[in-house]
Every structure is written in structure tokens, then in C-alpha cells.
Design a protein around this motif. Structure first.
Motif, short mmCIF file in Angstrom:
data_model
loop_
_atom_site.label_atom_id
_atom_site.label_comp_id
_atom_site.label_asym_id
_atom_site.label_seq_id
_atom_site.Cartn_x
_atom_site.Cartn_y
_atom_site.Cartn_z
N THR A 1 -8.34 7.75 6.40
CA THR A 1 -7.92 9.15 6.38
C THR A 1 -7.86 9.66 7.82
N LYS A 2 -7.57 10.94 7.94
CA LYS A 2 -7.59 11.68 9.21
C LYS A 2 -6.57 11.12 10.21
N GLY A 3 -6.96 11.15 11.50
CA GLY A 3 -6.03 10.79 12.57
C GLY A 3 -5.58 9.35 12.55
N LEU A 4 -6.47 8.44 12.18
CA LEU A 4 -6.10 7.02 12.15
C LEU A 4 -5.03 6.78 11.09
N ILE B 1 16.38 2.72 10.55
CA ILE B 1 17.46 1.83 10.98
C ILE B 1 18.03 2.34 12.29
N GLY B 2 18.06 1.50 13.30
CA GLY B 2 18.70 1.86 14.55
C GLY B 2 17.73 2.40 15.58
N PRO B 3 17.85 1.98 16.85
CA PRO B 3 16.94 2.43 17.91
C PRO B 3 17.05 3.92 18.18
N ARG B 4 18.24 4.49 18.07
CA ARG B 4 18.38 5.92 18.34
C ARG B 4 17.55 6.74 17.36
N ASN B 5 17.65 6.40 16.07
CA ASN B 5 16.89 7.14 15.06
C ASN B 5 15.40 7.01 15.29
N ARG B 6 14.95 5.84 15.71
CA ARG B 6 13.52 5.66 15.96
C ARG B 6 13.04 6.55 17.10
N VAL B 7 13.82 6.62 18.18
CA VAL B 7 13.42 7.41 19.35
C VAL B 7 13.41 8.90 19.02
N THR B 8 14.49 9.39 18.41
CA THR B 8 14.58 10.82 18.13
C THR B 8 13.56 11.26 17.08
N THR B 9 13.33 10.41 16.09
CA THR B 9 12.34 10.75 15.06
C THR B 9 10.94 10.73 15.63
N LEU B 10 10.64 9.75 16.46
CA LEU B 10 9.32 9.70 17.10
C LEU B 10 9.08 10.96 17.92
N ALA B 11 10.09 11.36 18.70
CA ALA B 11 9.95 12.56 19.52
C ALA B 11 9.73 13.79 18.65
N GLY B 12 10.49 13.91 17.55
CA GLY B 12 10.35 15.06 16.69
C GLY B 12 8.99 15.13 16.00
N LEU B 13 8.52 14.00 15.49
CA LEU B 13 7.25 13.99 14.77
C LEU B 13 6.06 14.17 15.70
N GLY C 1 0.82 -1.21 0.00
CA GLY C 1 0.00 0.00 0.00
C GLY C 1 0.85 1.25 0.00
N THR C 2 0.19 2.39 -0.01
CA THR C 2 0.87 3.69 -0.02
C THR C 2 0.18 4.62 0.96
N MET C 3 0.93 5.63 1.37
CA MET C 3 0.37 6.61 2.30
C MET C 3 1.08 7.93 2.16
N ALA C 4 0.44 8.98 2.65
CA ALA C 4 1.03 10.32 2.63
C ALA C 4 0.43 11.11 3.78
N VAL C 5 1.26 11.93 4.42
CA VAL C 5 0.80 12.77 5.51
C VAL C 5 0.61 14.19 4.99
N TRP D 1 0.65 5.95 9.49
CA TRP D 1 1.83 6.53 8.81
C TRP D 1 3.00 6.66 9.79
N LEU D 2 2.72 7.15 10.99
CA LEU D 2 3.78 7.32 11.98
C LEU D 2 4.42 5.99 12.35
N PHE D 3 3.59 4.98 12.60
CA PHE D 3 4.10 3.66 13.00
C PHE D 3 4.97 3.05 11.91
N VAL D 4 4.49 3.10 10.66
CA VAL D 4 5.23 2.49 9.55
C VAL D 4 6.58 3.17 9.36
N HIS D 5 6.61 4.49 9.41
CA HIS D 5 7.85 5.20 9.17
C HIS D 5 8.84 5.03 10.32
N ILE D 6 8.36 5.03 11.54
CA ILE D 6 9.26 4.85 12.68
C ILE D 6 9.88 3.46 12.65
N MET D 7 9.07 2.45 12.38
CA MET D 7 9.58 1.08 12.39
C MET D 7 10.49 0.81 11.19
N SER D 8 10.40 1.62 10.14
CA SER D 8 11.24 1.41 8.96
C SER D 8 12.62 2.03 9.11
#
Length: 453
Positions: free
Chosen positions: A394-397, A411-423, A369-373, A402-409
Motif C-alpha cells: 500500500t501507500k507510496g510503494l 504503446i509508443g515512447p511519446r505516450n510513455r514520456v507525456t503520461t509520465l510527466a502528467g502523472l 495481480g491487480t492494483m488501484a491508485v 502502479w506508475l511503473f506498470v502503467h507507463i511501461m504498458s
């Protein structure tokens, strides 16, 4: 075993310069040498597929890091730091000892002798070659586009957009003209263009008023220019309609139905004669293969992409594979992250199959599938469920997916944590409406030099 499994290991004097002359297992005879050119989605997938294989892997990339390109627009618009979306390629050695990383660039290949030449004039021999060097921005020959617009396909390009964005904001803040501000034109109405425009609108809404009270809100304009009559043409009509409505609700103007005839320093000229003032033009209209690929001795189609079979093997070159945006198979898969990941994985597995004397397997692409924010609590997602039924949300769901897919994609736990916090800081808190944007690198104000007596 097949003859391919007994391919002799090739070593040259320059192989020894990279410490490749010895088997990593300590055996007197070196292991087969796999060279992977490109550390993007496809290249990383191929390397990981060979983690436990009895091979030596050399990963060659012109940069020392892997870039998570789907989030580069967040760097360009001040939502994330560059380090959040990049991964140090040499970090692969922490979990995969059979890989070495060489910071170089491929310039020539001699496939008959099974060796490649790097920019530093070193030749490296290979037993198996995987080309995953990616692509670059395609300006389609548009006059002035290369000189005056900003593509966004690398980290440095994203940082250039961010820096120019803040330079212009600082300039507008000092201006005595009430209408002096920032007019951004985004060329291309695909997912990247929509996400860039949505992020800029978010920056304007949440960060402009508190950070730049000198700039009137309507002096920061964001416009999408799209040749076709609709944006996001790869999505279902319902999702396209929702995205269009959300963009307009957030103050993003859409100029549809006309392409770009020329890009000037402070304007974009359209094919219908319209001239749009642009302080910053972001180019997200397409990609093309790097020009130097024509010198690598690989078969290419009319667009320059490397021709491969569904087994990811380059046409007419046994033991040479290609995957990702740079390659085109009979299936003609889209130039997206998932085909690159799956293609790289199949390339790696097929090298293992050659080593084991087993038949090669074709790529059976699974379209997830595909997605866009679009912005705060606004996104679209089309997820392909088992059985082929699409789930369109659509909407919040959709934003949460989108957030879950991008965070889990990442590489590396540090990038996941910092990106999650930023987004989450940028989009996620309904009560947090005024985040301080990540600042760009603007010129330092220095006092004039005084002449010493």
C-alpha cells in the motif's frame, strides 16, 4: 502439414479495394489472410504475435486509434490529455509491414464462405478470423442510466465527463449562491470507480482552491455508490480497508449496501429509497457485449459473450478465434487487460501453429495481480509472486509500482514520456501541491448578434 495449413486463400473484389490482392512479399500467390476485428489489448497482441508470420493481416476497428483504457479516468478528471492514452493504429506499419489498418465496422459474417461484411457494404474474405471487438457499458436496465449518466469506456466518453466537469465548475464559479458547486456521484465501487473518485478528490484538493476561489471546498462533493457492503471486493480485506480509509480521509463519501434504482438528470435514486443530488453521475458499474455481436454468426452465452475454448478458438468454427472481454472460455477469466493480452497472444500463436501444421496450445493464464491508485502517494497492489504467494503493498510503494506498470504498458515512447510527466506532476511531487488542471471544452462566451441595417 495439416489440412488447415493448406486452406485456400480467399479473395473477393472488395478485397482488391483495400489493396489486398497482392502478396506483400511480391510472390505471385497471395499469402494467407488474417482478419483481426478490434484494435484493443487482445487485437494488438494477436497482430504482434503474427509479426514474422507469412500472412497478410487486416486490422479492422471502428476507431483509428488504440485506447489505453486503464488511464481513461485520468483524461476524464483533467490529469492527462486524450493523446497521452491513445495510439494511432496505422503507426503499427512502422515496425510491422504485414499489417494493414481499415477504419470500418463489422456488421455481418458468413463463416461458411469465410467472409465478413463491413458497414460500407464491402465484403472481405479471410482465411483466419480473430474477433477482439471489446465491450461497452452495462446499465443493467436501470431507468435513466443511459440517458443521464456518463460511462467511461472510450476516449470520447472520458472527454464528455471532463467537459461537463469543467462546465459545471464554471457555472458554479459564476453563481451567487454559496452552496452552488459540483456534486459527483460515481456508481460502482470497483477499481475504476475508486480511481475516478480518488482523482476527483485530488483535483478538488490540489486544483480547486487556486483555480476556483469562488467555490467553497465543501461545495465540491464526491460520493461512491456501491451495491455491496464493501468497495474493491476483488482485493484482499487489508487492501480494501486501506482504500476505504484513504478515500474517506480525502473527503470521498461512501454509500454502501444499496444499488441504483434510477438515474435522473440531477439525482441518483437508490434501492433503499435514498435520493442523492448529482450534478454529474459517472457510471462504472460493469460492461456488456455490443448488441450487434448477435448478428456475427458466433455462439454466445447468456450474457452475450462469445463462447471459445481454452485455445481461443470459437466453438464449432475452426480457424475463427476470439479474445478479450468479448469472449468467455471454460476458464471464465476476468474481463481485465492481462487476460485480454495473454488471450490475444495465444490466438495469434495458434494461427501460426495452424500454418505450420502444429497442434494448438491452450491459454495458461498467469495472474500477475491487480492494483488501484487512490491519490497522491496512495495506492494498493496485490502482486502474485512465483510460487503463488501474493505480495500486498500500500501507500507510496504501491503507487510507484502502479506508475511503473502503467507507463511501461503504454504503446509508443511519446505516450510513455507525456503520461509520465502528467502523472508525476499530478501525484508525484510532495512540494507541488497546486497543479493547473487540464481544462475541459466549455462553451465560448460570444457577444449577441446585432442586426445589420
Amino acid at each position: 502439414m495439416t489440412d488447415s495449413a493448406h486452406t485456400p486463400v480467399h479473395l473477393s473484389e472488395d478485397d482488391e479495394d483495400y489493396g489486398l490482392e497482392k502478396s506483400l512479399s511480391g510472390d505471385p500467390e497471395p499469402l494467407p489472410h488474417v482478419v483481426v476485428v478490434g484494435g484493443g489489448f487482445a487485437g494488438m497482441a494477436a497482430v504482434r504475435a503474427l509479426k514474422d508470420a507469412p500472412v497478410r493481416i487486416t486490422l479492422i476497428d471502428r476507431r483509428v486509434y488504440n485506447t489505453f483504457q486503464p488511464l481513461l479516468y485520468q483524461v476524464a478528471t483533467g490529469g492527462l490529455n486524450p493523446g497521452d492514452v491513445t495510439y494511432f493504429l496505422r503507426g503499427l506499419r512502422l515496425k510491422q509491414k504485414n499489417v494493414r489498418v481499415v477504419h470500418e465496422h463489422l456488421v455481418e459474417a458468413d463463416h461458411a464462405a469465410k467472409k465478413i461484411r463491413l458497414l460500407n457494404d464491402h465484403w472481405i474474405s479471410y482465411d483466419y478470423l480473430v474477433v477482439t471487438a471489446g465491450v461497452t457499458a452495462n446499465f443493467f436496465g436501470t431507468p435513466g442510466a443511459k440517458e443521464h449518466s456518463f460511462p467511461m469506456y472510450t476516449r470520447s466518453q472520458a472527454m464528455r465527463i471532463r467537459d461537463n466537469l469543467f462546465i459545471r465548475l464554471e457555472k458554479a464559479a459564476k453563481s451567487k449562491r454559496a452552496d452552488d458547486g459540483l456534486r459527483v456521484v460515481v456508481v460502482g465501487g470497483g477499481a475504476t470507480g475508486v480511481e475516478v473518485a480518488g482523482a476527483l478528490a485530488e483535483l478538488r484538493t490540489a486544483g480547486l482552491a487556486p483555480a476556483y476561489p469562488e467555490i467553497h471546498g465543501d461545495a465540491f462533493e464526491v460520493k461512491i455508490v456501491q451495491r455491496g457492503g464493501e468497495i474493491l471486493k476483488s482485493f484482499a480485506p487489508k487492501l480494501r480497508a486501506y482504500a476505504t480509509q484513504e478515500l474517506r480521509h480525502r473527503g470521498v463519501s461512501l454509500h454502501l449496501g444499496a444499488g441504483v434504482a434510477a438515474v435522473e438528470r440531477e439525482a441518483v435514486v437508490l434501492t433503499d429509497g435514498t435520493r442523492i443530488h448529482a450534478d454529474l453521475t459517472v457510471w462504472s458499474a460493469g460492461v456488456s457485449v455490443h448488441d450487434e455481436v448477435s448478428g456475427w454468426g458466433l455462439p454466445q452465452d447468456d450474457s452475450g459473450r462469445i463462447r471459445i475454448g481454452d485455445d481461443m478458438q470459437v466453438e464449432g468454427l475452426p480457424g475463427v478465434f476470439a479474445a478479450g472481454d468479448i469472449a468467455i472460455s471454460p476458464s471464465d477469466l476476468p474481463q481485465l487487460a492481462q487476460p485480454a493480452l495473454q488471450g490475444g497472444l495465444v490466438a495469434g500463436r495458434n494461427i501460426r501453429a495452424l500454418l505450420d501444421g502444429e497442434p494448438l496450445q491452450d491459454l495458461h493464464y498467469v495472474d500477475k495481480g491487480t492494483m488501484a491508485v487512490i491519490g497522491r502517494r496512495a495506492a494498493i497492489a496485490e502482486i502474485n509472486l512465483p510460487g503463488g504467494r501474493p505480495l500486498r503493498i500500500t501507500k507510496g510503494l504501491a503507487w510507484i509500482v502502479w506508475l511503473f506498470v502503467h507507463i511501461m504498458s503504454l504503446i509508443g515512447p511519446r505516450n510513455r514520456v507525456t503520461t509520465l510527466a502528467g502523472l508525476v506532476t499530478r501525484y508525484g511531487f510532495p512540494f507541488h501541491r497546486r497543479p493547473i488542471p487540464i481544462v475541459g471544452d466549455v462553451p465560448t462566451v460570444r457577444p449577441p448578434k446585432t442586426r445589420s441595417t
